[in-house]
Design a protein around this motif. Structure first.
Motif, PDB file in Angstrom:
ATOM      1  N   ARG A 231       0.715  -0.867  -0.292  1.00 42.62           N
ATOM      2  CA  ARG A 231       0.144  -0.337  -0.178  1.00 42.62           C
ATOM      3  C   ARG A 231       0.935   1.705   0.427  1.00 42.62           C
ATOM      4  NH1 ARG A 231      -3.383   0.430   5.128  1.00 42.62           N
ATOM      5  NH2 ARG A 231      -1.433   0.724   5.891  1.00 42.62           N
ATOM      6  N   SER A 232       1.501   0.908   1.210  1.00 48.04           N
ATOM      7  CA  SER A 232       3.175   2.576   0.958  1.00 48.04           C
ATOM      8  C   SER A 232       3.635   2.646  -0.437  1.00 48.04           C
ATOM      9  CB  SER A 232       3.469   2.023   2.132  1.00 48.04           C
ATOM     10  OG  SER A 232       5.027   3.146   2.040  1.00 48.04           O
ATOM     11  N   LEU A 233       3.471   1.404  -0.604  1.00 50.08           N
ATOM     12  CA  LEU A 233       5.045   1.591  -2.242  1.00 50.08           C
ATOM     13  C   LEU A 233       4.026   2.535  -2.994  1.00 50.08           C
ATOM     14  CD1 LEU A 233       6.842  -1.455  -2.023  1.00 50.08           C
ATOM     15  CD2 LEU A 233       7.589   0.494  -1.826  1.00 50.08           C
ATOM     16  N   ARG A 235       1.081   4.346  -3.388  1.00 50.63           N
ATOM     17  CA  ARG A 235       0.430   4.891  -2.807  1.00 50.63           C
ATOM     18  C   ARG A 235       1.708   6.107  -3.345  1.00 50.63           C
ATOM     19  NH1 ARG A 235      -1.903   6.143   2.210  1.00 50.63           N
ATOM     20  NH2 ARG A 235      -1.779   8.637   0.633  1.00 50.63           N
ATOM     21  N   GLN A 236       3.066   6.179  -3.173  1.00 47.59           N
ATOM     22  CA  GLN A 236       3.953   6.949  -2.555  1.00 47.59           C
ATOM     23  C   GLN A 236       4.166   6.986  -4.154  1.00 47.59           C
ATOM     24  OE1 GLN A 236       7.935   6.905  -0.104  1.00 47.59           O
ATOM     25  NE2 GLN A 236       7.007   5.145   1.100  1.00 47.59           N
ATOM     26  N   ARG A 237       4.746   5.797  -4.831  1.00 49.43           N
ATOM     27  CA  ARG A 237       5.020   5.323  -6.433  1.00 49.43           C
ATOM     28  C   ARG A 237       3.722   6.917  -7.374  1.00 49.43           C
ATOM     29  NH1 ARG A 237       8.313   6.308  -9.412  1.00 49.43           N
ATOM     30  NH2 ARG A 237       8.012   5.546 -11.442  1.00 49.43           N
ATOM     31  N   ALA A 240       4.317  10.198  -6.738  1.00 49.70           N
ATOM     32  CA  ALA A 240       6.172  10.830  -7.403  1.00 49.70           C
ATOM     33  C   ALA A 240       5.492  11.445  -9.193  1.00 49.70           C
ATOM     34  CB  ALA A 240       7.283   9.391  -7.605  1.00 49.70           C
ATOM     35  N   ALA A 252      10.320  13.952  -9.087  1.00 48.06           N
ATOM     36  CA  ALA A 252       9.595  14.279  -8.282  1.00 48.06           C
ATOM     37  C   ALA A 252      10.479  13.916  -6.766  1.00 48.06           C
ATOM     38  CB  ALA A 252       9.224  13.925  -7.783  1.00 48.06           C
ATOM     39  N   PRO A 254      11.193  14.368  -2.667  1.00 48.49           N
ATOM     40  CA  PRO A 254      10.242  13.267  -2.105  1.00 48.49           C
ATOM     41  C   PRO A 254       8.685  13.331  -1.429  1.00 48.49           C
ATOM     42  CG  PRO A 254      12.324  13.994  -1.233  1.00 48.49           C
ATOM     43  CD  PRO A 254      12.254  14.355  -2.014  1.00 48.49           C
ATOM     44  N   PRO A 255       8.336  12.571  -1.278  1.00 50.50           N
ATOM     45  CA  PRO A 255       7.332  13.069  -1.117  1.00 50.50           C
ATOM     46  C   PRO A 255       6.517  12.983   0.754  1.00 50.50           C
ATOM     47  CG  PRO A 255       6.975  10.782  -0.497  1.00 50.50           C
ATOM     48  CD  PRO A 255       8.736  11.422  -0.734  1.00 50.50           C
TER      49      PRO A 255
ATOM     50  N   GLN B 149      17.468   9.152  -4.538  1.00 55.22           N
ATOM     51  CA  GLN B 149      17.642  10.319  -3.778  1.00 55.22           C
ATOM     52  C   GLN B 149      18.150  10.423  -2.355  1.00 55.22           C
ATOM     53  OE1 GLN B 149      14.354  13.084  -3.875  1.00 55.22           O
ATOM     54  NE2 GLN B 149      15.181  14.796  -4.988  1.00 55.22           N
ATOM     55  N   ARG B 151      19.141  11.352   1.646  1.00 54.95           N
ATOM     56  CA  ARG B 151      18.933  12.585   2.688  1.00 54.95           C
ATOM     57  C   ARG B 151      20.198  11.889   3.630  1.00 54.95           C
ATOM     58  NH1 ARG B 151      14.045  15.756   3.936  1.00 54.95           N
ATOM     59  NH2 ARG B 151      13.658  14.870   2.732  1.00 54.95           N
ATOM     60  N   VAL B 166      15.473   7.521  -1.405  1.00 52.01           N
ATOM     61  CA  VAL B 166      14.363   7.736  -2.130  1.00 52.01           C
ATOM     62  C   VAL B 166      14.526   7.297  -3.842  1.00 52.01           C
ATOM     63  CG1 VAL B 166      12.474   9.256  -2.925  1.00 52.01           C
ATOM     64  CG2 VAL B 166      13.557   9.793  -0.452  1.00 52.01           C
ATOM     65  N   GLU B 168      13.345   6.309  -6.922  1.00 43.01           N
ATOM     66  CA  GLU B 168      11.591   6.589  -8.236  1.00 43.01           C
ATOM     67  C   GLU B 168      10.913   7.375  -7.508  1.00 43.01           C
ATOM     68  OE1 GLU B 168      11.560   3.224 -10.029  1.00 43.01           O
ATOM     69  OE2 GLU B 168      12.282   4.263 -11.940  1.00 43.01           O
ATOM     70  N   GLY B 169      11.023   8.362  -5.738  1.00 42.15           N
ATOM     71  CA  GLY B 169      10.108   8.548  -5.600  1.00 42.15           C
ATOM     72  C   GLY B 169       9.287   7.973  -4.010  1.00 42.15           C
ATOM     73  N   VAL B 170       9.881   6.908  -4.061  1.00 45.31           N
ATOM     74  CA  VAL B 170       9.309   5.969  -3.118  1.00 45.31           C
ATOM     75  C   VAL B 170      10.991   5.671  -2.030  1.00 45.31           C
ATOM     76  CG1 VAL B 170       9.040   4.560  -2.873  1.00 45.31           C
ATOM     77  CG2 VAL B 170       8.275   4.756  -4.509  1.00 45.31           C
ATOM     78  N   ILE B 174      10.208   5.739   4.788  1.00 46.84           N
ATOM     79  CA  ILE B 174       8.328   5.949   5.283  1.00 46.84           C
ATOM     80  C   ILE B 174       7.351   4.628   4.410  1.00 46.84           C
ATOM     81  CG2 ILE B 174       6.625   7.409   3.889  1.00 46.84           C
ATOM     82  CD1 ILE B 174       7.997   9.905   3.588  1.00 46.84           C
ATOM     83  N   THR B 175       7.977   4.239   3.964  1.00 50.29           N
ATOM     84  CA  THR B 175       7.745   3.040   3.884  1.00 50.29           C
ATOM     85  C   THR B 175       7.383   1.857   5.004  1.00 50.29           C
ATOM     86  OG1 THR B 175       8.149   2.619   1.475  1.00 50.29           O
ATOM     87  CG2 THR B 175       7.101   0.856   1.993  1.00 50.29           C
ATOM     88  N   GLN B 178       5.279   3.497   7.438  1.00 51.76           N
ATOM     89  CA  GLN B 178       4.106   2.586   7.753  1.00 51.76           C
ATOM     90  C   GLN B 178       3.649   1.336   7.526  1.00 51.76           C
ATOM     91  OE1 GLN B 178       2.605   4.437   3.798  1.00 51.76           O
ATOM     92  NE2 GLN B 178       2.556   5.904   4.329  1.00 51.76           N
TER      93      GLN B 178
END
Lengths: 273, 209
Positions: A231-233, A235-237, A240, A252, A254-255, B149, B151, B166, B168-170, B174-175, B178
């Motif tokens: 779910r997390s992957l 939504r973040q993807r 982005a 993009a 980072p979220p 990226q 941090r 990070v 490809e924006g993931v 955070i993953t 969660q």
């Protein structure tokens, strides 16, 4: 293109646009409890019990059918052959990519899509060789869920679709629109070759699953709760991809908005000592 | 005319000198996050690619490299989110120990699949006095580069540590956050139950090698 085909296309687009308007709005989180709000924003999953049930169902289908097919495909076809298949399927999606590039107002991507389609369909022998990539026109994918996101439509609550997997109302709308509006499918139906559309869908599913064999195994292996990691992957993807669509040329950031600040802040709180 | 020209040349020289000295002067006290990531990637790749090392030795070096370059305690606190405060000091210690174990085993396995890709560092942006975001890309043989990226923050002793990757924006942090908070919600927020789930996970990862 025959006139009745264009008519069919317009009719389908209209029907789907009506659905898109109905489901497009996102629910804002409550403001009074900051921790609950943070959790809500973080997880965004009010239908979690249902979603989890569908997720397990999909897992079952995957274990019994899709994953074995993908593994068989990997074992039977060498990497070179698999690249030809995925290049061919990707080229068939060019009309959809182009439509979305235009709807997103991204002239540069639209130009790249046209250039790639022309080069790959001709010199690349009907798309089986991606000759445009080494010529400096790397591929990108754009879909209607992303287009809606670029237009500012919120994701809505997280959804797991039967067979399909992670999604949300916005992206489900995107899938539906593309299902009905794909010029390639419309052409095939017009030629009474609907079975080719279904074959394409089935083959695409196996090809995609093969590409994700290692990644999904890794996520499953390393997460405590596979469902929430997915779910997390997802939504973040998606966030982005939409950010990239809104701001072409720059990747993009980072979220940050998904939750509170990443770990850096813990350090900041300790730093003065 | 000649005097003017000479003055101009002198001015140009002085300016050139000043410009060439400025960044050097800045570099002495300012950390260099881009160089930090570049060096880490080089070391990691040479460690993984060194076939002369025994597997155990390589794993040991990888762990040392990982633990000394990532701020695992900070990441762990972030991942546990609001449950960090509800944990006892013993639980916190145990959590950080298991977290390190889990993360190191996860990345050691990922690095074993390494097949010659290169990391290209593009530059970094300063977020505030203590945090930077380093932009880089994994250059693959086929397909577009994968944007990554890093941090990075500085520690009180001035050395740099990674707090998030990070891809490809993931965001990995955070993953994980969660994943962990959902798991905790599922077991009624009991830290001990989380620790035993982590122990099971670590044993699984060890068994798979």
């Amino acid at each position: 293109m025959p006139l009745n085909m264009i008519g069919k296309f317009a009719l389908r687009l209209g029907a789907v646009a009506a659905v898109a308007l109905l489901v497009g709005c996102a629910t804002p989180p409550p403001d009074d409890d900051p921790e609950a709000k943070a959790d809500f924003e973080q997880l965004n999953d009010p239908l979690e019990p249902t979603n989890r049930a569908i997720f397990s169902f999909n897992e079952g289908v995957d274990t019994v059918i899709l994953k074995p097919l993908a593994q068989g495909y990997r074992a039977a076809v060498p990497a070179f052959g698999r690249d030809r298949v995925s290049d061919f399927l990707d080229n068939l999606k060019s009309p959809l990519y182009l439509g979305n590039d235009i709807l997103q107002g991204n002239a540069q991507n639209a130009g790249i899509t046209v250039g790639r389609f022309v080069l790959n369909t001709t010199f690349g022998v009907l798309g089986i060789m991606d000759v445009a990539d080494p010529m400096g026109l790397p591929g990108h994918q754009s879909d209607f869920g992303q287009t809606l996101g670029v237009w500012g439509v919120g994701e809505g609550p997280y959804l797991v679709l039967p067979f399909w997997g992670p999604s949300n109302p916005r992206d489900t709308t995107g899938i539906a629109v593309e299902w009905f509006a794909d010029p390639v499918d419309i052409y095939l139906e017009d030629q009474h070759m609907k079975w080719l559309s279904w074959t394409r869908t089935g083959v695409s599913a196996v090809v995609l699953r093969e590409q994700y064999l290692d990644v999904l195994d890794d996520v499953k292996r390393t997460s405590l709760d596979y469902y929430s990691a997915m779910r997390s992957l997802y939504r973040q993807r998606r966030a982005a991809q939409i950010n990239a669509g809104k701001d072409p040329g720059k990747y993009a950031p980072p979220p940050k908005s998904v939750s509170s600040q990443p770990p850096a802040t813990t350090q900041k709180a300790q730093a003065p000592q | 005319m000649t005097i003017l020209r000479r003055t101009l040349i002198k001015a140009a020289l002085a300016f050139g000198l000043a410009v060439s000295l400025l960044p050097a002067a800045g570099r002495a006290d300012e950390p260099n996050p881009s160089a930090f990531i570049e060096k880490l990637a080089d070391t990691a790749i040479s460690t993984v690619a060194d076939k002369s090392l025994a597997e155990q030795e390589r794993d040991e070096r990888f762990r040392k490299l990982f633990v000394s370059n990532f701020d695992l305690p900070s990441i762990g606190k972030f991942v546990l989110a609001r449950y960090w405060k509800t944990a006892t000091p013993e639980q916190q210690t145990e959590f950080l120990k298991l977290f390190e174990e889990q993360v190191v085993l996860t990345w050691a396995k990922r690095f074993k699949d390494y097949s010659g890709e290169k990391l290209q560092v593009a530059g970094n942006t300063k977020e505030d006095d203590h945090n930077w975001l380093v932009d880089s890309a994994i250059m693959r043989e086929k397909g577009p580069p994968v944007p990554v990226q890093w941090r990075v923050h500085d520690t009180p002793d001035g050395s740099l540590r990674i707090t998030d990757i990070v891809v490809e924006g993931v965001s990995m942090a955070i993953t994980q956050r969660q994943d962990f908070t959902s798991t905790l919600q599922g077991i009624g927020g009991k830290i001990d139950a989380l620790l035993s789930a982590m122990r099971t996970k670590v044993d699984q990862l060890k068994a798979e090698g």
